[in-house]
Write a protein that holds these residues in place. Structure first.
Motif, PDB file in Angstrom:
ATOM      1  N   VAL A   1       5.728   7.312   9.386  1.00  0.00           N
ATOM      2  CA  VAL A   1       4.544   6.942   8.809  1.00  0.00           C
ATOM      3  C   VAL A   1       4.267   5.301   8.751  1.00  0.00           C
ATOM      4  O   VAL A   1       3.273   4.937   9.259  1.00  0.00           O
ATOM      5  CB  VAL A   1       4.556   7.435   7.340  1.00  0.00           C
ATOM      6  CG1 VAL A   1       3.488   6.687   6.278  1.00  0.00           C
ATOM      7  CG2 VAL A   1       4.679   8.805   7.121  1.00  0.00           C
ATOM      8  N   ARG A   2       5.493   4.825   8.800  1.00  0.00           N
ATOM      9  CA  ARG A   2       5.111   3.141   8.666  1.00  0.00           C
ATOM     10  C   ARG A   2       4.871   2.695  10.065  1.00  0.00           C
ATOM     11  O   ARG A   2       3.879   1.684  10.160  1.00  0.00           O
ATOM     12  CB  ARG A   2       6.299   2.401   8.307  1.00  0.00           C
ATOM     13  CG  ARG A   2       6.352   2.713   6.633  1.00  0.00           C
ATOM     14  CD  ARG A   2       7.603   2.093   5.907  1.00  0.00           C
ATOM     15  NE  ARG A   2       7.685   2.290   4.600  1.00  0.00           N
ATOM     16  CZ  ARG A   2       7.850   3.098   3.803  1.00  0.00           C
ATOM     17  NH1 ARG A   2       8.184   4.355   4.562  1.00  0.00           N
ATOM     18  NH2 ARG A   2       7.886   3.191   2.473  1.00  0.00           N
TER      19      ARG A   2
ATOM     20  N   CYS B   1       0.971  -1.245  -0.061  1.00  0.00           N
ATOM     21  CA  CYS B   1       0.040   0.043  -0.006  1.00  0.00           C
ATOM     22  C   CYS B   1       0.762   1.236   0.032  1.00  0.00           C
ATOM     23  O   CYS B   1       0.433   2.352  -0.266  1.00  0.00           O
ATOM     24  CB  CYS B   1      -0.835   0.148   1.274  1.00  0.00           C
ATOM     25  SG  CYS B   1      -2.255  -1.283   1.389  1.00  0.00           S
ATOM     26  N   LEU B   2       1.992   1.460   0.416  1.00  0.00           N
ATOM     27  CA  LEU B   2       2.911   2.712   0.519  1.00  0.00           C
ATOM     28  C   LEU B   2       4.020   2.653  -0.513  1.00  0.00           C
ATOM     29  O   LEU B   2       4.654   1.539  -0.756  1.00  0.00           O
ATOM     30  CB  LEU B   2       3.426   2.548   1.979  1.00  0.00           C
ATOM     31  CG  LEU B   2       2.811   2.925   3.092  1.00  0.00           C
ATOM     32  CD1 LEU B   2       3.408   2.850   4.494  1.00  0.00           C
ATOM     33  CD2 LEU B   2       1.854   4.398   2.972  1.00  0.00           C
TER      34      LEU B   2
ATOM     35  N   PRO C   1     -10.398  -4.504   0.538  1.00  0.00           N
ATOM     36  CA  PRO C   1      -9.119  -3.726   0.186  1.00  0.00           C
ATOM     37  C   PRO C   1      -9.183  -2.025   0.297  1.00  0.00           C
ATOM     38  O   PRO C   1      -8.240  -1.547   0.767  1.00  0.00           O
ATOM     39  CB  PRO C   1      -8.794  -4.033  -1.329  1.00  0.00           C
ATOM     40  CG  PRO C   1     -10.013  -4.649  -1.658  1.00  0.00           C
ATOM     41  CD  PRO C   1     -10.824  -5.029  -0.461  1.00  0.00           C
ATOM     42  N   GLU C   2     -10.360  -1.632   0.113  1.00  0.00           N
ATOM     43  CA  GLU C   2     -10.487  -0.323   0.031  1.00  0.00           C
ATOM     44  C   GLU C   2     -10.392   0.243   1.609  1.00  0.00           C
ATOM     45  O   GLU C   2      -9.751   1.394   1.730  1.00  0.00           O
ATOM     46  CB  GLU C   2     -12.189   0.245  -0.398  1.00  0.00           C
ATOM     47  CG  GLU C   2     -12.148  -0.073  -1.888  1.00  0.00           C
ATOM     48  CD  GLU C   2     -12.773  -1.473  -2.078  1.00  0.00           C
ATOM     49  OE1 GLU C   2     -13.227  -1.628  -3.143  1.00  0.00           O
ATOM     50  OE2 GLU C   2     -12.711  -2.593  -1.170  1.00  0.00           O
ATOM     51  N   LEU C   3     -10.882  -0.403   2.490  1.00  0.00           N
ATOM     52  CA  LEU C   3     -10.736  -0.168   3.836  1.00  0.00           C
ATOM     53  C   LEU C   3      -9.291  -0.143   4.361  1.00  0.00           C
ATOM     54  O   LEU C   3      -8.993   0.785   5.154  1.00  0.00           O
ATOM     55  CB  LEU C   3     -11.663  -0.995   4.591  1.00  0.00           C
ATOM     56  CG  LEU C   3     -11.547  -0.764   6.195  1.00  0.00           C
ATOM     57  CD1 LEU C   3     -12.131   0.574   6.524  1.00  0.00           C
ATOM     58  CD2 LEU C   3     -12.472  -1.672   7.025  1.00  0.00           C
ATOM     59  N   VAL C   4      -8.457  -1.115   3.961  1.00  0.00           N
ATOM     60  CA  VAL C   4      -7.277  -1.336   4.352  1.00  0.00           C
ATOM     61  C   VAL C   4      -6.290  -0.150   3.576  1.00  0.00           C
ATOM     62  O   VAL C   4      -5.586   0.480   4.384  1.00  0.00           O
ATOM     63  CB  VAL C   4      -6.640  -2.639   3.958  1.00  0.00           C
ATOM     64  CG1 VAL C   4      -5.358  -2.830   3.888  1.00  0.00           C
ATOM     65  CG2 VAL C   4      -7.331  -3.742   4.702  1.00  0.00           C
ATOM     66  N   ILE C   5      -6.761   0.107   2.498  1.00  0.00           N
ATOM     67  CA  ILE C   5      -5.955   1.220   1.826  1.00  0.00           C
ATOM     68  C   ILE C   5      -6.302   2.555   2.576  1.00  0.00           C
ATOM     69  O   ILE C   5      -5.314   3.213   2.766  1.00  0.00           O
ATOM     70  CB  ILE C   5      -6.267   1.420   0.463  1.00  0.00           C
ATOM     71  CG1 ILE C   5      -5.665   0.155  -0.444  1.00  0.00           C
ATOM     72  CG2 ILE C   5      -5.606   2.453  -0.264  1.00  0.00           C
ATOM     73  CD1 ILE C   5      -6.091  -0.252  -1.698  1.00  0.00           C
ATOM     74  N   ALA C   6      -7.610   2.802   2.720  1.00  0.00           N
ATOM     75  CA  ALA C   6      -7.950   3.957   3.481  1.00  0.00           C
ATOM     76  C   ALA C   6      -7.421   4.141   4.914  1.00  0.00           C
ATOM     77  O   ALA C   6      -6.824   5.167   5.431  1.00  0.00           O
ATOM     78  CB  ALA C   6      -9.440   4.061   3.688  1.00  0.00           C
ATOM     79  N   VAL C   7      -7.170   3.198   5.688  1.00  0.00           N
ATOM     80  CA  VAL C   7      -6.743   3.135   7.033  1.00  0.00           C
ATOM     81  C   VAL C   7      -5.013   3.436   6.698  1.00  0.00           C
ATOM     82  O   VAL C   7      -4.446   4.492   7.591  1.00  0.00           O
ATOM     83  CB  VAL C   7      -6.652   1.707   7.729  1.00  0.00           C
ATOM     84  CG1 VAL C   7      -5.740   1.557   8.759  1.00  0.00           C
ATOM     85  CG2 VAL C   7      -8.038   1.519   7.905  1.00  0.00           C
ATOM     86  N   VAL C   8      -4.423   2.805   5.800  1.00  0.00           N
ATOM     87  CA  VAL C   8      -2.958   3.146   5.596  1.00  0.00           C
ATOM     88  C   VAL C   8      -2.762   4.644   5.171  1.00  0.00           C
ATOM     89  O   VAL C   8      -2.068   5.241   5.500  1.00  0.00           O
ATOM     90  CB  VAL C   8      -2.250   2.078   4.580  1.00  0.00           C
ATOM     91  CG1 VAL C   8      -1.041   2.420   4.058  1.00  0.00           C
ATOM     92  CG2 VAL C   8      -2.393   0.807   5.110  1.00  0.00           C
TER      93      VAL C   8
ATOM     94  N   GLU D   1       1.424   0.943  10.769  1.00  0.00           N
ATOM     95  CA  GLU D   1       1.444  -0.440  11.497  1.00  0.00           C
ATOM     96  C   GLU D   1       0.565  -0.525  12.437  1.00  0.00           C
ATOM     97  O   GLU D   1      -0.202  -1.544  12.743  1.00  0.00           O
ATOM     98  CB  GLU D   1       2.816  -0.692  11.527  1.00  0.00           C
ATOM     99  CG  GLU D   1       3.054  -2.252  12.023  1.00  0.00           C
ATOM    100  CD  GLU D   1       4.703  -2.417  12.335  1.00  0.00           C
ATOM    101  OE1 GLU D   1       5.087  -1.951  13.594  1.00  0.00           O
ATOM    102  OE2 GLU D   1       5.322  -3.003  11.472  1.00  0.00           O
ATOM    103  N   ARG D   2       0.684   0.393  13.454  1.00  0.00           N
ATOM    104  CA  ARG D   2      -0.158   0.422  14.576  1.00  0.00           C
ATOM    105  C   ARG D   2      -1.696   0.255  14.459  1.00  0.00           C
ATOM    106  O   ARG D   2      -2.440  -0.423  14.925  1.00  0.00           O
ATOM    107  CB  ARG D   2       0.377   1.507  15.500  1.00  0.00           C
ATOM    108  CG  ARG D   2      -0.438   1.411  16.950  1.00  0.00           C
ATOM    109  CD  ARG D   2       0.152   2.774  17.684  1.00  0.00           C
ATOM    110  NE  ARG D   2       0.258   3.871  17.358  1.00  0.00           N
ATOM    111  CZ  ARG D   2      -0.591   4.723  17.094  1.00  0.00           C
ATOM    112  NH1 ARG D   2      -1.929   4.479  17.450  1.00  0.00           N
ATOM    113  NH2 ARG D   2      -0.694   6.032  16.422  1.00  0.00           N
ATOM    114  N   LEU D   3      -1.864   1.054  13.614  1.00  0.00           N
ATOM    115  CA  LEU D   3      -3.499   1.361  13.168  1.00  0.00           C
ATOM    116  C   LEU D   3      -3.876   0.110  12.498  1.00  0.00           C
ATOM    117  O   LEU D   3      -5.286  -0.366  12.683  1.00  0.00           O
ATOM    118  CB  LEU D   3      -3.762   2.348  12.553  1.00  0.00           C
ATOM    119  CG  LEU D   3      -3.636   3.963  13.112  1.00  0.00           C
ATOM    120  CD1 LEU D   3      -3.863   5.200  12.414  1.00  0.00           C
ATOM    121  CD2 LEU D   3      -4.434   3.974  14.605  1.00  0.00           C
ATOM    122  N   LEU D   4      -3.114  -0.403  11.539  1.00  0.00           N
ATOM    123  CA  LEU D   4      -3.455  -1.614  11.052  1.00  0.00           C
ATOM    124  C   LEU D   4      -3.848  -2.759  11.859  1.00  0.00           C
ATOM    125  O   LEU D   4      -4.890  -3.557  11.622  1.00  0.00           O
ATOM    126  CB  LEU D   4      -2.500  -2.233   9.877  1.00  0.00           C
ATOM    127  CG  LEU D   4      -2.742  -1.563   8.492  1.00  0.00           C
ATOM    128  CD1 LEU D   4      -1.452  -1.990   7.631  1.00  0.00           C
ATOM    129  CD2 LEU D   4      -3.837  -1.980   7.813  1.00  0.00           C
TER     130      LEU D   4
END
Length: 195
Positions: A183-184, A111-112, A162-169, A188-191
């Motif tokens: 950033v990473r 994602c990044l 996947p849209e939710l995961v990308i939005a969180v990142v 990572e913590r929020l994921l």
């Protein structure tokens, strides 16, 4: 055939062989400028300077700025989707990871952007909102990116869109950048909370 009162459309330049390579070189330069400076940094003149060609050559291959920006946007979303697809191929060919840190690291790789280009990446994404050809290219290419991230999530046995995961990142990245945090680590913590 021409319509009465309208001139015949001009023939489009060759997109094969040497002409195709030159057009691709111009488009790649526009995409790089878009990633670095946002849509406002892309002009026929700045692209010609980056490529080291004449201004007339850029307008020969790209009739107007919208066409050039649209192609630059298609290249960029293609790069991001290719990155996620490479991660998907890697996880599909290996035993699924079990550790939380390894799982989130794989998702972040998908994602990044790599390296330290994160601020520029998010600045240009936000600035692209004012450039219709770029937003159209990003919206059109988004299915490919979502599909690649979905493959990663499926292999990791994560039932999350996947849209939710990308939005969180993306949200974590913008938060971290605006607050001067890593950033990473923030993503990572929020994921880990979400997944």
């Amino acid at each position: 055939m021409t319509t009465v009162g309208r001139p015949a459309p001009a023939a489009r330049p060759s997109t094969t062989g040497r002409g195709g390579r030159r057009r691709a070189e111009i488009a790649e330069a526009a995409a790089a400028i878009l990633r670095e400076e946002g849509p406002a940094g892309v002009s026929h003149r700045t692209v010609a300077r980056r490529v080291g060609c004449s201004l007339s050559l850029t307008t020969y291959y790209f009739e107007n700025l919208d066409e050039l920006l649209g192609e630059a946007g298609r290249i960029n979303i293609g790069l991001w989707a290719s990155r996620a697809e490479a991660v998907a191929e890697a996880v599909e060919g290996a035993p699924p990871p079990t550790g939380r840190d390894e799982i989130t690291a794989l998702i972040l790789r998908a994602c990044l952007p790599e390296g330290d280009a994160l601020l520029g990446h998010y600045l240009q994404l936000i600035a692209s909102a004012g450039a219709a050809p770029v937003t159209s290219a990003y919206r059109t290419g988004r299915d490919r990116l979502n599909g690649a991230v979905a493959r990663v999530l499926r292999q990791l046995e994560i039932d999350c869109p996947p849209e939710l995961v990308i939005a969180v990142v993306d949200g974590a990245a913008v938060t971290a950048l605006s607050e001067g945090r890593d950033v990473r680590r923030t993503a990572e913590r929020l994921l880990q909370h979400v997944l």
